[in-house]
Scaffold this motif. Structure first.
Motif, mmCIF file in Angstrom:
data_model
loop_
_atom_site.group_PDB
_atom_site.id
_atom_site.type_symbol
_atom_site.label_atom_id
_atom_site.label_comp_id
_atom_site.label_asym_id
_atom_site.label_seq_id
_atom_site.Cartn_x
_atom_site.Cartn_y
_atom_site.Cartn_z
ATOM 1 N N UNK A 96 0.840 -1.587 0.202
ATOM 2 C CA UNK A 96 0.190 0.327 0.045
ATOM 3 C C UNK A 96 1.031 1.267 0.093
ATOM 4 N N UNK A 97 0.513 2.499 -0.796
ATOM 5 C CA UNK A 97 0.755 3.696 -1.146
ATOM 6 C C UNK A 97 0.399 4.759 -0.978
ATOM 7 N N UNK A 98 0.535 5.813 -0.437
ATOM 8 C CA UNK A 98 -0.387 6.995 -0.430
ATOM 9 C C UNK A 98 0.944 8.163 -0.733
ATOM 10 N N UNK A 99 0.617 8.343 -2.372
ATOM 11 C CA UNK A 99 1.674 9.043 -2.993
ATOM 12 C C UNK A 99 2.035 10.125 -2.256
ATOM 13 N N UNK A 100 0.309 11.133 -1.513
ATOM 14 C CA UNK A 100 0.335 12.130 -1.048
ATOM 15 C C UNK A 100 1.732 12.591 0.202
ATOM 16 N N UNK A 101 1.064 11.312 0.679
ATOM 17 C CA UNK A 101 1.663 11.502 2.548
ATOM 18 C C UNK A 101 3.459 10.862 2.176
ATOM 19 N N UNK A 102 3.543 10.374 1.119
ATOM 20 C CA UNK A 102 4.830 9.424 1.114
ATOM 21 C C UNK A 102 5.166 8.767 1.548
ATOM 22 N N UNK A 103 6.707 8.419 1.936
ATOM 23 C CA UNK A 103 7.320 7.378 2.094
ATOM 24 C C UNK A 103 6.639 6.356 3.874
ATOM 25 N N UNK A 104 5.996 7.734 4.276
ATOM 26 C CA UNK A 104 6.034 7.008 5.885
ATOM 27 C C UNK A 104 4.800 6.171 5.706
ATOM 28 N N UNK A 105 3.734 6.489 4.674
ATOM 29 C CA UNK A 105 2.467 5.664 3.903
ATOM 30 C C UNK A 105 2.707 4.089 3.329
ATOM 31 N N UNK A 106 4.287 3.820 3.213
ATOM 32 C CA UNK A 106 4.210 2.911 2.565
ATOM 33 C C UNK A 106 4.214 1.227 3.953
ATOM 34 N N UNK A 160 1.840 -5.198 8.022
ATOM 35 C CA UNK A 160 1.605 -3.742 7.979
ATOM 36 C C UNK A 160 -0.037 -3.228 7.338
ATOM 37 N N UNK A 161 0.164 -3.678 6.786
ATOM 38 C CA UNK A 161 -1.045 -2.659 6.051
ATOM 39 C C UNK A 161 -2.350 -2.553 6.966
ATOM 40 N N UNK A 162 -2.640 -3.867 7.962
ATOM 41 C CA UNK A 162 -3.260 -4.599 8.562
ATOM 42 C C UNK A 162 -2.836 -2.835 10.409
ATOM 43 N N UNK A 163 -1.795 -3.220 10.430
ATOM 44 C CA UNK A 163 -1.597 -2.263 11.438
ATOM 45 C C UNK A 163 -1.654 -0.071 11.582
ATOM 46 N N UNK A 164 -1.441 -0.130 10.002
ATOM 47 C CA UNK A 164 -1.145 0.612 9.943
ATOM 48 C C UNK A 164 -3.252 1.472 9.922
ATOM 49 N N UNK A 165 -3.943 0.177 9.642
ATOM 50 C CA UNK A 165 -5.297 1.120 9.694
ATOM 51 C C UNK A 165 -6.196 1.120 10.874
ATOM 52 N N UNK A 166 -5.293 0.921 11.765
ATOM 53 C CA UNK A 166 -5.701 0.278 13.385
ATOM 54 C C UNK A 166 -5.547 1.905 13.724
ATOM 55 N N UNK A 167 -4.921 2.684 12.581
ATOM 56 C CA UNK A 167 -4.322 4.424 13.474
ATOM 57 C C UNK A 167 -5.023 5.149 12.014
ATOM 58 N N UNK A 168 -5.746 5.306 11.206
ATOM 59 C CA UNK A 168 -6.183 5.527 10.974
ATOM 60 C C UNK A 168 -7.264 6.331 10.926
#
Length: 196
Positions: free
Chosen positions: A94-104, A110-118
């Motif tokens: 997963x990558x958010x082009x606008x938010x940059x490398x910190x969102x890859x 990793x995707x599920x972990x990031x989702x928990x902080x959405x």
């Protein structure tokens, strides 16, 4: 022979000469025709075989990319992290082009972990009094592996200002999402700068 007895003998002879009457209910219970039972068992075997074939085909059938991306947004809006994870390939990126490398995010964990902080998931955990939803406006699909989505954010059922975005997703041979790339309008860039 008495008259009553002659009548019973005649009745018995008539019944024995007519097989349909011989199968009439005796004491309220109909005798079972063995040929009908055999026919029903044969039909049941055919139906069971067809069901088994359909079930095997269903287990191996893969969803289209369009179905997968819609399911992803539905699971997200339901705040169902497990359902989101079920749609992802183990090696998803997963990558958010606008938010940059910190969102890859590389990999399902990793995707599920990031989702928990959405913000949408955090707001649910904290019981905050607003409902954030990603609304799918349009979906374009090549019918094979790729799907593009135009979306916007709504809070409490009203469009949030400057919250439109585009996503591109691809699926693998099993129909799981293997890559998801997002880009949203500029106000979300502030979030990206803050999390660096």
């Amino acid at each position: 022979m008495g008259r009553g007895r002659r009548r019973r003998v005649a009745l018995c002879a008539a019944v024995l000469c007519r097989p349909a009457l011989a199968l009439a209910p005796l004491n309220g219970v109909a005798p079972v025709k063995t040929d009908r039972v055999a026919e029903l068992r044969r039909q049941r075997a055919e139906i069971d075989a067809e069901l088994a074939t359909l079930e095997v085909g269903h287990r191996h059938a893969t969803a289209t990319p369009k179905q997968q991306i819609r399911a992803l947004y539905d699971a997200f809006n339901a705040r169902d992290g497990r359902a989101v994870a079920d749609l992802l390939a183990d090696d998803v990126v997963y990558e958010d082009l606008l938010l940059g490398e910190s969102t890859i995010c590389r990999g399902k964990a990793a995707f599920s972990g990031a989702l928990e902080w959405h913000p949408a998931f955090v707001s649910k955990k904290l019981n905050l009094p607003f409902d954030l939803q990603l609304i799918v406006d349009k979906v374009a699909c090549d019918g094979q592996k790729s799907v593009g989505v135009e979306w916007h954010v709504e809070v409490d059922g009203k469009p949030f200002p400057l919250s439109r975005g585009l996503s591109l997703a691809t699926t693998n041979a099993e129909g799981k999402l293997e890559r998801v790339v997002d880009i949203a309008e500029a106000p979300w860039r502030v979030v990206g700068l803050l999390i660096r």
